[in-house]
Design a protein around this motif. Structure first.
Motif, PDB file in Angstrom:
ATOM      1  N   GLU A 116      51.271  -0.691 -28.125  1.00 50.24           N
ATOM      2  CA  GLU A 116      50.620  -0.674 -26.685  1.00 50.24           C
ATOM      3  C   GLU A 116      49.411  -0.046 -26.550  1.00 50.24           C
ATOM      4  OE1 GLU A 116      50.342  -2.305 -22.932  1.00 50.24           O
ATOM      5  OE2 GLU A 116      51.750  -2.841 -24.554  1.00 50.24           O
ATOM      6  N   ASP A 117      49.373   1.377 -27.281  1.00 50.51           N
ATOM      7  CA  ASP A 117      48.019   2.022 -27.236  1.00 50.51           C
ATOM      8  C   ASP A 117      46.865   1.406 -28.215  1.00 50.51           C
ATOM      9  OD1 ASP A 117      49.165   4.219 -26.283  1.00 50.51           O
ATOM     10  OD2 ASP A 117      49.871   5.164 -28.161  1.00 50.51           O
ATOM     11  N   GLN A 118      47.306   0.487 -28.945  1.00 52.75           N
ATOM     12  CA  GLN A 118      46.078  -0.376 -29.461  1.00 52.75           C
ATOM     13  C   GLN A 118      46.018  -1.613 -29.054  1.00 52.75           C
ATOM     14  OE1 GLN A 118      47.751  -0.665 -33.738  1.00 52.75           O
ATOM     15  NE2 GLN A 118      48.772   1.244 -33.501  1.00 52.75           N
ATOM     16  N   ARG A 119      46.034  -1.916 -27.592  1.00 54.14           N
ATOM     17  CA  ARG A 119      45.859  -3.082 -26.863  1.00 54.14           C
ATOM     18  C   ARG A 119      44.856  -2.503 -25.883  1.00 54.14           C
ATOM     19  NH1 ARG A 119      49.480  -7.285 -27.179  1.00 54.14           N
ATOM     20  NH2 ARG A 119      49.123  -7.700 -25.015  1.00 54.14           N
ATOM     21  N   SER A 120      44.038  -3.518 -25.366  1.00 51.87           N
ATOM     22  CA  SER A 120      42.957  -3.357 -24.497  1.00 51.87           C
ATOM     23  C   SER A 120      42.480  -4.517 -23.789  1.00 51.87           C
ATOM     24  CB  SER A 120      41.922  -2.706 -25.215  1.00 51.87           C
ATOM     25  OG  SER A 120      40.743  -2.312 -24.324  1.00 51.87           O
ATOM     26  N   ARG A 121      42.061  -4.370 -22.567  1.00 56.35           N
ATOM     27  CA  ARG A 121      41.172  -5.546 -21.938  1.00 56.35           C
ATOM     28  C   ARG A 121      39.917  -5.669 -22.286  1.00 56.35           C
ATOM     29  NH1 ARG A 121      40.241  -4.125 -17.121  1.00 56.35           N
ATOM     30  NH2 ARG A 121      39.624  -6.485 -16.432  1.00 56.35           N
ATOM     31  N   LEU A 122      39.396  -4.701 -22.883  1.00 57.46           N
ATOM     32  CA  LEU A 122      38.062  -4.825 -23.083  1.00 57.46           C
ATOM     33  C   LEU A 122      37.505  -4.396 -24.670  1.00 57.46           C
ATOM     34  CD1 LEU A 122      36.979  -2.123 -20.052  1.00 57.46           C
ATOM     35  CD2 LEU A 122      36.876  -4.868 -20.134  1.00 57.46           C
ATOM     36  N   TRP A 123      36.962  -5.374 -25.261  1.00 56.87           N
ATOM     37  CA  TRP A 123      36.800  -5.128 -26.667  1.00 56.87           C
ATOM     38  C   TRP A 123      35.060  -5.470 -26.662  1.00 56.87           C
ATOM     39  CZ3 TRP A 123      40.149  -3.599 -30.393  1.00 56.87           C
ATOM     40  CH2 TRP A 123      41.562  -3.778 -29.746  1.00 56.87           C
ATOM     41  N   VAL A 124      34.580  -4.825 -27.719  1.00 55.53           N
ATOM     42  CA  VAL A 124      33.218  -5.242 -28.169  1.00 55.53           C
ATOM     43  C   VAL A 124      33.075  -5.185 -29.828  1.00 55.53           C
ATOM     44  CG1 VAL A 124      32.693  -2.605 -28.558  1.00 55.53           C
ATOM     45  CG2 VAL A 124      30.768  -4.176 -27.824  1.00 55.53           C
ATOM     46  N   PHE A 125      32.336  -5.955 -30.093  1.00 53.03           N
ATOM     47  CA  PHE A 125      31.733  -6.167 -31.607  1.00 53.03           C
ATOM     48  C   PHE A 125      30.281  -6.488 -31.980  1.00 53.03           C
ATOM     49  CE2 PHE A 125      33.670 -10.068 -29.944  1.00 53.03           C
ATOM     50  CZ  PHE A 125      32.606 -11.083 -30.410  1.00 53.03           C
ATOM     51  N   VAL A 126      29.876  -6.307 -32.993  1.00 52.63           N
ATOM     52  CA  VAL A 126      28.432  -6.707 -33.352  1.00 52.63           C
ATOM     53  C   VAL A 126      28.433  -7.963 -34.312  1.00 52.63           C
ATOM     54  CG1 VAL A 126      26.668  -5.727 -34.878  1.00 52.63           C
ATOM     55  CG2 VAL A 126      28.025  -4.128 -33.427  1.00 52.63           C
ATOM     56  N   ALA A 127      27.445  -8.682 -34.042  1.00 56.13           N
ATOM     57  CA  ALA A 127      27.167 -10.003 -34.748  1.00 56.13           C
ATOM     58  C   ALA A 127      25.720  -9.993 -35.362  1.00 56.13           C
ATOM     59  CB  ALA A 127      27.305 -11.229 -33.795  1.00 56.13           C
ATOM     60  N   TYR A 128      25.542 -10.511 -36.581  1.00 50.63           N
ATOM     61  CA  TYR A 128      24.397 -10.694 -37.346  1.00 50.63           C
ATOM     62  C   TYR A 128      23.879 -12.135 -37.383  1.00 50.63           C
ATOM     63  CZ  TYR A 128      25.384  -5.683 -38.683  1.00 50.63           C
ATOM     64  OH  TYR A 128      25.694  -4.403 -38.594  1.00 50.63           O
ATOM     65  N   PRO A 129      22.816 -12.246 -36.990  1.00 50.09           N
ATOM     66  CA  PRO A 129      22.284 -13.529 -36.697  1.00 50.09           C
ATOM     67  C   PRO A 129      22.447 -14.391 -37.914  1.00 50.09           C
ATOM     68  CG  PRO A 129      20.572 -12.044 -35.954  1.00 50.09           C
ATOM     69  CD  PRO A 129      21.574 -11.074 -36.595  1.00 50.09           C
ATOM     70  N   GLU A 130      22.195 -14.010 -39.158  1.00 49.73           N
ATOM     71  CA  GLU A 130      22.350 -14.586 -40.382  1.00 49.73           C
ATOM     72  C   GLU A 130      23.742 -15.078 -40.699  1.00 49.73           C
ATOM     73  OE1 GLU A 130      22.208 -10.290 -41.828  1.00 49.73           O
ATOM     74  OE2 GLU A 130      21.069 -11.543 -40.337  1.00 49.73           O
ATOM     75  N   ASN A 173      16.884   8.134 -39.945  1.00 50.06           N
ATOM     76  CA  ASN A 173      15.895   8.299 -41.055  1.00 50.06           C
ATOM     77  C   ASN A 173      14.534   7.581 -40.968  1.00 50.06           C
ATOM     78  OD1 ASN A 173      16.653   5.562 -41.646  1.00 50.06           O
ATOM     79  ND2 ASN A 173      17.577   6.047 -43.666  1.00 50.06           N
ATOM     80  N   GLY A 174      14.633   6.865 -40.043  1.00 50.07           N
ATOM     81  CA  GLY A 174      13.362   6.174 -39.638  1.00 50.07           C
ATOM     82  C   GLY A 174      13.166   4.513 -39.732  1.00 50.07           C
ATOM     83  N   GLU A 175      14.019   4.255 -40.707  1.00 51.05           N
ATOM     84  CA  GLU A 175      14.123   2.805 -41.163  1.00 51.05           C
ATOM     85  C   GLU A 175      14.518   2.071 -40.048  1.00 51.05           C
ATOM     86  OE1 GLU A 175      16.352   2.810 -44.597  1.00 51.05           O
ATOM     87  OE2 GLU A 175      14.896   3.757 -45.685  1.00 51.05           O
ATOM     88  N   ALA A 176      14.076   0.688 -39.984  1.00 47.82           N
ATOM     89  CA  ALA A 176      14.433  -0.206 -39.049  1.00 47.82           C
ATOM     90  C   ALA A 176      16.194  -0.657 -39.372  1.00 47.82           C
ATOM     91  CB  ALA A 176      13.458  -1.451 -39.026  1.00 47.82           C
ATOM     92  N   LYS A 177      16.712  -0.981 -38.183  1.00 51.13           N
ATOM     93  CA  LYS A 177      18.087  -1.472 -38.376  1.00 51.13           C
ATOM     94  C   LYS A 177      17.963  -2.552 -38.547  1.00 51.13           C
ATOM     95  CE  LYS A 177      20.866   2.195 -35.605  1.00 51.13           C
ATOM     96  NZ  LYS A 177      21.601   2.481 -34.588  1.00 51.13           N
ATOM     97  N   LYS A 178      19.176  -3.325 -39.104  1.00 51.36           N
ATOM     98  CA  LYS A 178      19.299  -4.792 -39.438  1.00 51.36           C
ATOM     99  C   LYS A 178      19.148  -5.440 -37.901  1.00 51.36           C
ATOM    100  CE  LYS A 178      22.235  -8.055 -42.264  1.00 51.36           C
ATOM    101  NZ  LYS A 178      23.329  -7.884 -42.971  1.00 51.36           N
ATOM    102  N   PRO A 179      18.652  -6.571 -37.568  1.00 53.94           N
ATOM    103  CA  PRO A 179      18.919  -6.937 -36.115  1.00 53.94           C
ATOM    104  C   PRO A 179      20.210  -7.581 -36.075  1.00 53.94           C
ATOM    105  CG  PRO A 179      16.678  -7.990 -37.294  1.00 53.94           C
ATOM    106  CD  PRO A 179      17.564  -7.042 -38.258  1.00 53.94           C
ATOM    107  N   HIS A 180      20.871  -7.324 -34.717  1.00 50.10           N
ATOM    108  CA  HIS A 180      22.103  -7.481 -34.480  1.00 50.10           C
ATOM    109  C   HIS A 180      22.250  -7.771 -32.807  1.00 50.10           C
ATOM    110  CE1 HIS A 180      21.407  -3.290 -33.936  1.00 50.10           C
ATOM    111  NE2 HIS A 180      22.374  -3.171 -32.927  1.00 50.10           N
TER     112      HIS A 180
END
Length: 199
Positions: free
Chosen positions: A6-20, A50-57
């Motif tokens: 039950e602790d591992q369940r939630s109504r709210l979830w988020v994730f990251v997607a990469y365009p490619e 470190n100042g580098e650009a992150k991968k678009p997401h």
């Protein structure tokens, strides 16, 4: 203490997607879920420590009426080839993060570039808090003084291009106050200096 299922369940979830990695019809897939969902603007200006650009997401948040397990979410989002989902602690905080509203040191993104489905209403979460509104107004006034802005349209143009959080406030609620400040500041300059000083 070990977490229960039950602790591992939630109504709210988020994730990251990469365009490619996304299929061509990824937005149709999301719409077909008929689940309240919000997709961030493409984060293509983020910078690593470190100042580098992150991968678009993209960040994508899902809002269910009942709790869902990690396994259920993984099965649902599998066609999108996304990262593993994470539970969301605060939906308001998450949606505001999509635009970096509370992180002025980070790249700012536009509300107009959000996508939302299934009856999701981003306006419930994106309105400036009273504290943030007053902080932004102080920043605008200081900008006017620091840059000797004599015309409100110049401030507005700057906000449209560089500070979308200012622009939204000017659109919604702060035009009279800030435009009056610009006008008074201009008069002060022309009368001999703001606070008695002018180079």
């Amino acid at each position: 203490m070990a977490k229960t299922k039950e602790d591992q369940r939630s109504r709210l979830w988020v994730f990251v997607a990469y365009p490619e990695s996304l299929p061509e019809n990824w937005l149709d897939i999301i719409a077909d879920w008929h689940v309240p969902c919000c997709v961030s603007p493409l984060h293509d200006k983020d910078i690593n420590a470190n100042g580098e650009a992150k991968k678009p997401h993209y960040h994508i948040v899902l809002q269910f009426t009942g709790n869902k397990s990690y396994e259920q979410i993984m099965e649902l989002i599998a066609p999108l080839n996304c990262t593993v989902p994470q539970k969301v602690n605060s939906l308001k905080g998450q949606v505001r993060y999509f635009l970096h509203q509370d992180n002025p040191e980070k790249a700012q993104y536009l509300k107009a570039d959000l996508k939302y489905y299934g009856g999701f209403d981003p306006d419930l979460y994106l309105g400036s808090t009273e504290v943030n509104r007053h902080v932004a107004m102080r920043e605008m006034r200081q900008f006017v003084v620091d840059h000797c802005i004599e015309y409100f349209c110049d401030l507005y143009s700057y906000a449209d291009e560089h500070r979308p959080d200012w622009a939204e406030l000017l659109d919604d609620s702060c035009t009279f106050s800030i435009s009056s400040f610009v006008k008074d500041f201009r008069y002060k300059l022309r009368e001999g200096g703001f606070n008695g000083e002018r180079e």
